[in-house]
Design a protein around this motif. Structure first.
Motif, PDB file in Angstrom:
ATOM      1  N   GLU A   1       0.999  -1.341   0.057  1.00 30.95           N
ATOM      2  CA  GLU A   1      -0.190  -0.121   0.025  1.00 30.95           C
ATOM      3  C   GLU A   1       0.784   1.238   0.083  1.00 30.95           C
ATOM      4  N   VAL A   2       2.160   1.268   0.157  1.00 33.04           N
ATOM      5  CA  VAL A   2       2.789   2.670   0.252  1.00 33.04           C
ATOM      6  C   VAL A   2       3.205   2.898  -1.338  1.00 33.04           C
ATOM      7  N   ASP A   3       3.578   4.073  -1.689  1.00 34.54           N
ATOM      8  CA  ASP A   3       3.670   4.480  -2.899  1.00 34.54           C
ATOM      9  C   ASP A   3       5.073   5.141  -2.948  1.00 34.54           C
ATOM     10  N   PRO A   4       6.204   4.734  -2.776  1.00 32.48           N
ATOM     11  CA  PRO A   4       7.445   5.572  -2.489  1.00 32.48           C
ATOM     12  C   PRO A   4       7.924   6.337  -3.825  1.00 32.48           C
ATOM     13  N   GLY A   5       8.615   7.210  -3.622  1.00 34.56           N
ATOM     14  CA  GLY A   5       9.344   7.743  -4.941  1.00 34.56           C
ATOM     15  C   GLY A   5      10.678   7.267  -4.910  1.00 34.56           C
ATOM     16  N   SER A   6      11.581   7.550  -5.943  1.00 34.66           N
ATOM     17  CA  SER A   6      12.882   7.018  -6.109  1.00 34.66           C
ATOM     18  C   SER A   6      13.775   8.318  -5.920  1.00 34.66           C
ATOM     19  N   ASP A   7      14.884   8.062  -5.283  1.00 34.35           N
ATOM     20  CA  ASP A   7      16.005   9.221  -5.293  1.00 34.35           C
ATOM     21  C   ASP A   7      17.322   8.352  -5.070  1.00 34.35           C
ATOM     22  N   VAL A   8      18.298   9.224  -4.798  1.00 32.73           N
ATOM     23  CA  VAL A   8      19.715   8.965  -4.638  1.00 32.73           C
ATOM     24  C   VAL A   8      19.890   7.787  -3.647  1.00 32.73           C
ATOM     25  N   HIS A   9      19.180   7.723  -2.777  1.00 32.15           N
ATOM     26  CA  HIS A   9      19.170   6.842  -1.459  1.00 32.15           C
ATOM     27  C   HIS A   9      18.463   5.533  -1.941  1.00 32.15           C
ATOM     28  N   GLY A  10      17.604   5.411  -2.674  1.00 34.84           N
ATOM     29  CA  GLY A  10      16.939   4.052  -2.946  1.00 34.84           C
ATOM     30  C   GLY A  10      15.620   4.248  -4.000  1.00 34.84           C
ATOM     31  N   SER A  11      15.627   3.322  -4.814  1.00 36.86           N
ATOM     32  CA  SER A  11      14.416   3.184  -5.679  1.00 36.86           C
ATOM     33  C   SER A  11      13.155   2.838  -5.134  1.00 36.86           C
ATOM     34  N   ALA A  12      12.197   3.279  -5.654  1.00 34.59           N
ATOM     35  CA  ALA A  12      10.636   2.987  -5.127  1.00 34.59           C
ATOM     36  C   ALA A  12      10.742   1.512  -4.827  1.00 34.59           C
ATOM     37  N   ASP A  13      11.006   0.382  -5.534  1.00 38.39           N
ATOM     38  CA  ASP A  13      10.948  -0.712  -5.473  1.00 38.39           C
ATOM     39  C   ASP A  13      11.715  -1.285  -4.312  1.00 38.39           C
ATOM     40  N   TYR A  14      13.028  -0.589  -3.841  1.00 45.93           N
ATOM     41  CA  TYR A  14      13.741  -0.938  -2.805  1.00 45.93           C
ATOM     42  C   TYR A  14      12.998  -0.478  -1.674  1.00 45.93           C
ATOM     43  N   ARG A  15      12.424   0.841  -1.802  1.00 40.42           N
ATOM     44  CA  ARG A  15      11.750   1.186  -0.494  1.00 40.42           C
ATOM     45  C   ARG A  15      10.588   0.465   0.023  1.00 40.42           C
ATOM     46  N   ARG A  16       9.878  -0.197  -0.934  1.00 40.40           N
ATOM     47  CA  ARG A  16       8.805  -0.954  -0.793  1.00 40.40           C
ATOM     48  C   ARG A  16       9.302  -2.334  -0.271  1.00 40.40           C
ATOM     49  N   LYS A  17      10.255  -2.873  -0.661  1.00 40.50           N
ATOM     50  CA  LYS A  17      10.819  -4.197  -0.169  1.00 40.50           C
ATOM     51  C   LYS A  17      11.316  -3.752   1.367  1.00 40.50           C
ATOM     52  N   LEU A  18      11.886  -2.617   1.514  1.00 44.32           N
ATOM     53  CA  LEU A  18      12.366  -2.293   3.025  1.00 44.32           C
ATOM     54  C   LEU A  18      11.096  -1.950   3.936  1.00 44.32           C
ATOM     55  N   THR A  19       9.956  -1.645   3.388  1.00 41.48           N
ATOM     56  CA  THR A  19       8.749  -1.457   4.211  1.00 41.48           C
ATOM     57  C   THR A  19       8.345  -3.040   4.582  1.00 41.48           C
ATOM     58  N   ALA A  20       8.425  -3.885   4.043  1.00 41.97           N
ATOM     59  CA  ALA A  20       8.349  -5.080   4.401  1.00 41.97           C
ATOM     60  C   ALA A  20       8.935  -5.706   5.725  1.00 41.97           C
ATOM     61  N   VAL A  21      10.331  -5.469   5.318  1.00 38.73           N
ATOM     62  CA  VAL A  21      11.230  -6.046   6.322  1.00 38.73           C
ATOM     63  C   VAL A  21      11.099  -5.233   7.427  1.00 38.73           C
ATOM     64  N   MET A  22      11.128  -3.612   7.377  1.00 36.41           N
ATOM     65  CA  MET A  22      11.049  -3.008   8.522  1.00 36.41           C
ATOM     66  C   MET A  22       9.541  -3.300   9.431  1.00 36.41           C
ATOM     67  N   VAL A  23       8.364  -3.596   8.825  1.00 35.14           N
ATOM     68  CA  VAL A  23       7.212  -3.734   9.462  1.00 35.14           C
ATOM     69  C   VAL A  23       7.443  -5.453  10.134  1.00 35.14           C
ATOM     70  N   ARG A  24       7.794  -6.217   9.380  1.00 36.18           N
ATOM     71  CA  ARG A  24       8.162  -7.613   9.951  1.00 36.18           C
ATOM     72  C   ARG A  24       8.905  -7.622  11.381  1.00 36.18           C
ATOM     73  N   ARG A  25       9.869  -6.754  11.165  1.00 30.12           N
ATOM     74  CA  ARG A  25      11.023  -6.625  12.171  1.00 30.12           C
ATOM     75  C   ARG A  25      10.304  -6.064  13.408  1.00 30.12           C
ATOM     76  N   ALA A  26       9.507  -4.967  13.135  1.00 30.25           N
ATOM     77  CA  ALA A  26       9.122  -4.123  14.395  1.00 30.25           C
ATOM     78  C   ALA A  26       7.697  -4.978  14.819  1.00 30.25           C
ATOM     79  N   LEU A  27       6.967  -5.909  14.160  1.00 25.49           N
ATOM     80  CA  LEU A  27       6.104  -6.626  14.476  1.00 25.49           C
ATOM     81  C   LEU A  27       6.675  -7.797  15.553  1.00 25.49           C
TER      82      LEU A  27
END
Ligand code: FAD
Length: 280
Positions: free
Chosen positions: A246-272
């Motif tokens: 459900e997130v819709d991130p943009g891309s920039d020098v720190h990471g692409s939109a796809d990378y941020r989407r994948k990181l979202t799953a990892v961070m939410v999983r770890r936090a939960l």
């Protein structure tokens, strides 16, 4: 670079700050720890004609319990949260866990809790946790005091519901949320996170993602998955994938939109996993 010329006014009380802001007009800015404002002035991203320095207003530098609620004065330093007594933060351990992730030690020794929330960076730990823990923001201005739910406070990139001339005075966390956690990924310790996730499970579950939009984003689909009761590993995975979807991130020098989407799953999983106490 050096900042454009500006007037400097130091005040000793919140009331004096509000009066001075009213006199100076809507382009004047509050100076708290200066850890975001001063670099932005040095790079001339902002050019306020006048600063009202509140950093020596003693009444706004506190952490206090008020029954179940935790009240953090705007001028409490990041360091004060990091080193607060455990009994003071009982039920709010996530704040103490997150504090060392805010910048570096010299930044935490000057930067303020209220300054972070007023600044409104969408990857800021305190902004995410304000939304995740259902905080209320207390602001005072020429027309008196008002309280804004954190959910309604962040309006856009570095833009909040604070009106010109208003002083953020307190961030109030109404009820303990012992099963809450924040996880983030930054390339270097002390940098703002590329993606961060804050979750809170007691009461209505909340999942809040930072670094994927102009404001901290609540992941409603993930929250719906968690509303079904105590999450097991399968529900956690489902919530993590729902958040990424459900997130819709943009891309920039720190990471692409796809990378941020994948990181979202990892961070939410770890936090939960951390919030339910299985330490994964
Ligand atoms: P200031 O810089 O003084 O002010 C920031 C803005 O908020 C200004 O617009 C100011 O007018 C307004 N403001 C401040 N206080 C009030 C108030 N009481 N009422 C109304 N308006 C107010 N932050 C993070 O969250 N996570 C990080 O990982 C992180 N990393 C950093 C790394 C570096 C290298 C640096 C330089 C900063 C970093 N920061 C990070 C920012 C830091 O946390 C700042 O302390 C914080 O963003 C702003 O707090 P301040 O007290 O310094 O506010």
């Amino acid at each position: 670079m050096k900042p454009a010329a500006f007037e400097y006014h130091r005040v000793a009380t919140a009331e004096e700050a509000i009066d001075r802001l009213a006199e100076l007009g809507e382009d004047a800015k509050v100076l708290a720890g200066g850890q975001s404002l001063v670099p932005m002035m040095n790079f001339r991203i902002v050019r306020p004609p006048a600063l009202v320095d509140v950093s020596r207003v003693p009444d706004l530098a506190y952490l206090a319990r008020d029954g179940d609620a935790l009240r953090i004065g705007a001028l409490a330093l990041h360091r004060d949260v990091e080193h607060a007594r455990d009994d003071l933060l009982d039920g709010f351990g996530v704040l103490k866990h997150a504090a060392p992730l805010v910048g570096h030690m010299p930044i935490r020794a000057r930067g303020t809790f209220g300054g972070s929330v007023a600044h409104g960076d969408p990857a800021s730990e305190w902004c995410l946790l304000a939304v995740a823990l259902g905080a209320e923001i207390v602001a005072r201005g020429p027309d008196g005091e008002r309280t804004v739910p954190a959910d309604e406070f962040f309006l856009g990139f570095f833009t909040t519901a604070l009106e010109p001339g208003e002083l953020l005075c307190e961030v109030r966390f109404p009820a303990p949320r012992p099963r809450a956690a924040l996880e983030e990924f930054a390339r270097r310790h002390g940098d703002y996170a590329i993606v961060a996730a804050a979750v809170a499970l007691d009461g209505e579950p909340r999942v809040v993602i930072g670094g994927v939009d102009a404001v901290p984003v609540r992941a409603g689909a993930a929250e719906a998955v968690l509303a079904g009761g105590e999450p097991d590993a399968e529900a956690i995975e489902e919530a993590a994938q729902a958040a990424a979807g459900e997130v819709d991130p943009g891309s920039d020098v720190h990471g692409s939109a796809d990378y941020r989407r994948k990181l979202t799953a990892v961070m939410v999983r770890r936090a939960l996993h951390r919030a339910v106490g299985d330490g994964a």
